[in-house]
Design an enzyme around this catalytic site. Structure first.
Site, PDB file in Angstrom:
ATOM      1  N   ASP A 137       0.705  -0.993  -0.017  1.00  0.00           N
ATOM      2  CA  ASP A 137       0.094   0.083   0.144  1.00  0.00           C
ATOM      3  C   ASP A 137       0.773   1.277  -0.047  1.00  0.00           C
ATOM      4  O   ASP A 137       1.736   1.247   0.787  1.00  0.00           O
ATOM      5  CB  ASP A 137      -0.958  -0.064   1.245  1.00  0.00           C
ATOM      6  CG  ASP A 137      -1.891   0.897   1.419  1.00  0.00           C
ATOM      7  OD1 ASP A 137      -1.803   2.072   0.489  1.00  0.00           O
ATOM      8  OD2 ASP A 137      -2.827   1.160   2.063  1.00  0.00           O
ATOM      9  N   ASP A 155       0.558   8.158  -9.513  1.00  0.00           N
ATOM     10  CA  ASP A 155      -0.104   7.701 -10.467  1.00  0.00           C
ATOM     11  C   ASP A 155      -1.092   6.843 -10.238  1.00  0.00           C
ATOM     12  O   ASP A 155      -1.056   5.571 -10.510  1.00  0.00           O
ATOM     13  CB  ASP A 155       1.025   7.009 -11.551  1.00  0.00           C
ATOM     14  CG  ASP A 155       0.550   6.505 -12.780  1.00  0.00           C
ATOM     15  OD1 ASP A 155      -0.823   6.745 -12.937  1.00  0.00           O
ATOM     16  OD2 ASP A 155       1.255   6.071 -13.642  1.00  0.00           O
ATOM     17  N   THR A 157      -5.323   5.611  -9.443  1.00  0.00           N
ATOM     18  CA  THR A 157      -6.701   5.078 -10.023  1.00  0.00           C
ATOM     19  C   THR A 157      -7.507   6.476  -9.144  1.00  0.00           C
ATOM     20  O   THR A 157      -7.052   7.599  -8.781  1.00  0.00           O
ATOM     21  CB  THR A 157      -7.425   4.101  -9.578  1.00  0.00           C
ATOM     22  OG1 THR A 157      -7.364   3.890  -8.237  1.00  0.00           O
ATOM     23  CG2 THR A 157      -6.718   2.855 -10.150  1.00  0.00           C
TER      24      THR A 157
END
Lengths: 283, 283
Positions: A137, A155, A157
């Site tokens: 994570d 970068d 979602t």
């Protein structure tokens, strides 16, 4: 067969691509992963039904997320990339001989495996010896890092699902701490046009300006993302993306790019009035 | 009722808007005219099934087609507008007290009638006393004009159907002749992204550079047009859109714009490498 991939760009707008073949479908611990061969966009990776990259227009996203910070500070040597499982950001970064070390932190190893198999166009440089992959994570990874990176690229979602933590105040604060005194943070900043995207964009901006003295936003055209009008954030402790751009130095590197050039670097920071107002509203 | 308006953005890409009500449908001598009330974009005018304007994003198109030439030469007094039946370009032009006379040449009177009834947002200034409406073919109208206009705006449909003549060599040559020595031509220049649009764009560019010493192209984000990445052409006998911009003078006018500002004026002429190459290919 008349097969279409359909994405809701807003609750009342749909964007559809004709599919030639559904090449892959799978479910990881985090999300649903699909790869389609499409008639217009070549291969397309979707996560939970949202388009992440297409072979036809990924160059726009990856050019603008990497070359803008790299041209602003040619001295960047150590980079942290968060997300970016398709590898496109890594591909662009590895064009710079001056970069010595890249940590890439992607929560979902299966995304990288799928991209290695189906999207070599973006994943081709993941084995560069300077690239160190960490499947964990990103939010947790940055917590333990201090004064270490010249550049962090988020970068991610969208700000829901597995990427949600990468839009939090805590995360941006830890990015600040993980950067050295010359550090730059570039992040995927959503879109100003449809209401829900614009709210995400404003929220991210409000959180980033709480930490960084330099906070700018720049725009690009991504035809397969909602509205086609997309934003990236540029925050830093020192560098100004316009004043500190050394266009001659970047052009002397001789890198081949299909979207980025040093003129559009400058031009992309000139935003429409309505976007400037959205950003001012949160300041 | 689950009603959608669907437009093919390329043979293999569709863009769909949820429709609340189909407010108007009719057929003129030239084309099919429809107006929809949509959930996301407000009212939408389509001609032969292609989106022309939507209430939500028309400000982007109309800001950029008018304020770029007007800020480049604040001395513009006499303007010819070709096409533009929805009235949005006229609305922006009439904000300038300095403009004395506008000839608007629209081939299809029914488009204007429909817009007056259903799209007052764009059509509201068609009755300005400086506006002279001519319902005839723009191609024929410019043939008889010489050394007359400071600015010609070609606000046309696509290069097929009734708008086809407005993309020909003959038309651009007549525009050159109709302009005075300080004249500027701005035209709807299609999109670089999908193949068919890009071919139209290259063809138009090749024809315009045959006549004008200054030929530039600038870009804007129009979410409801194919790919969202749109181009306008700026050609002139004398004025350079960057060097001759007097930003202070324009800002002193105090005009309210939601997209245009003098920074994005400059920024919009910085094009991606692949678009620069498309343009160079025809030169």
């Amino acid at each position: 067969m008349n097969l279409w991939f359909v994405e809701n760009h807003s609750p009342n707008v749909q964007f559809s691509m004709r599919v030639i073949e559904h090449l892959y479908t799978g479910k990881s611990e985090f999300q649903k992963i699909d790869v389609f061969q499409t008639a217009e966009f070549g291969r397309v990776l979707t996560l939970d039904g949202y388009v992440m990259v297409t072979e036809k227009d990924e160059f726009i996203y990856h050019d603008m997320i990497t070359h803008v910070p790299m041209a602003t500070n040619p001295g960047i040597k150590k980079v942290l990339v968060i997300g970016a499982g398709d590898g496109g950001t890594i591909r662009e970064l590895t064009k710079y001989d001056s970069i010595e070390h890249i940590d890439m932190v992607e929560i979902d190893e299966m995304v990288v495996d799928v991209c290695r198999e189906f999207l070599p166009q973006t994943a081709s440089k993941l084995d560069d010896p300077r690239v160190h992959l960490h499947f964990e994570d990103g939010l947790k990874f940055v917590r333990s890092r201090n004064d270490e990176y010249d550049l962090i690229i988020v970068d991610s979602t969208d700000p829901f699902g597995p990427g949600e933590g990468l839009f939090t105040r805590e995360f941006y604060g830890n990015c600040y701490k993980a950067l050295n005194d010359e550090g730059i943070l570039v992040n995927q900043h959503e879109s100003p046009f449809y209401e829900e995207d614009a709210l995400g964009m404003q929220r991210a901006h409000k959180r980033i300006i709480g930490f960084f003295p330099v906070c700018e936003v720049y725009q690009l055209h991504i035809p397969t993302y909602p509205s086609g009008h997309w934003l990236f954030g540029f925050a830093s402790k020192k560098y100004d993306p316009i004043k500190d751009l050394d266009a001659d130095a970047w052009n002397q590197l001789g890198l081949q790019t299909k979207y980025y050039n040093t003129d559009i670097h400058v031009g992309s920071f000139a935003l429409p009035n309505y976007v400037k107002e959205q950003l001012k509203d949160v300041e």
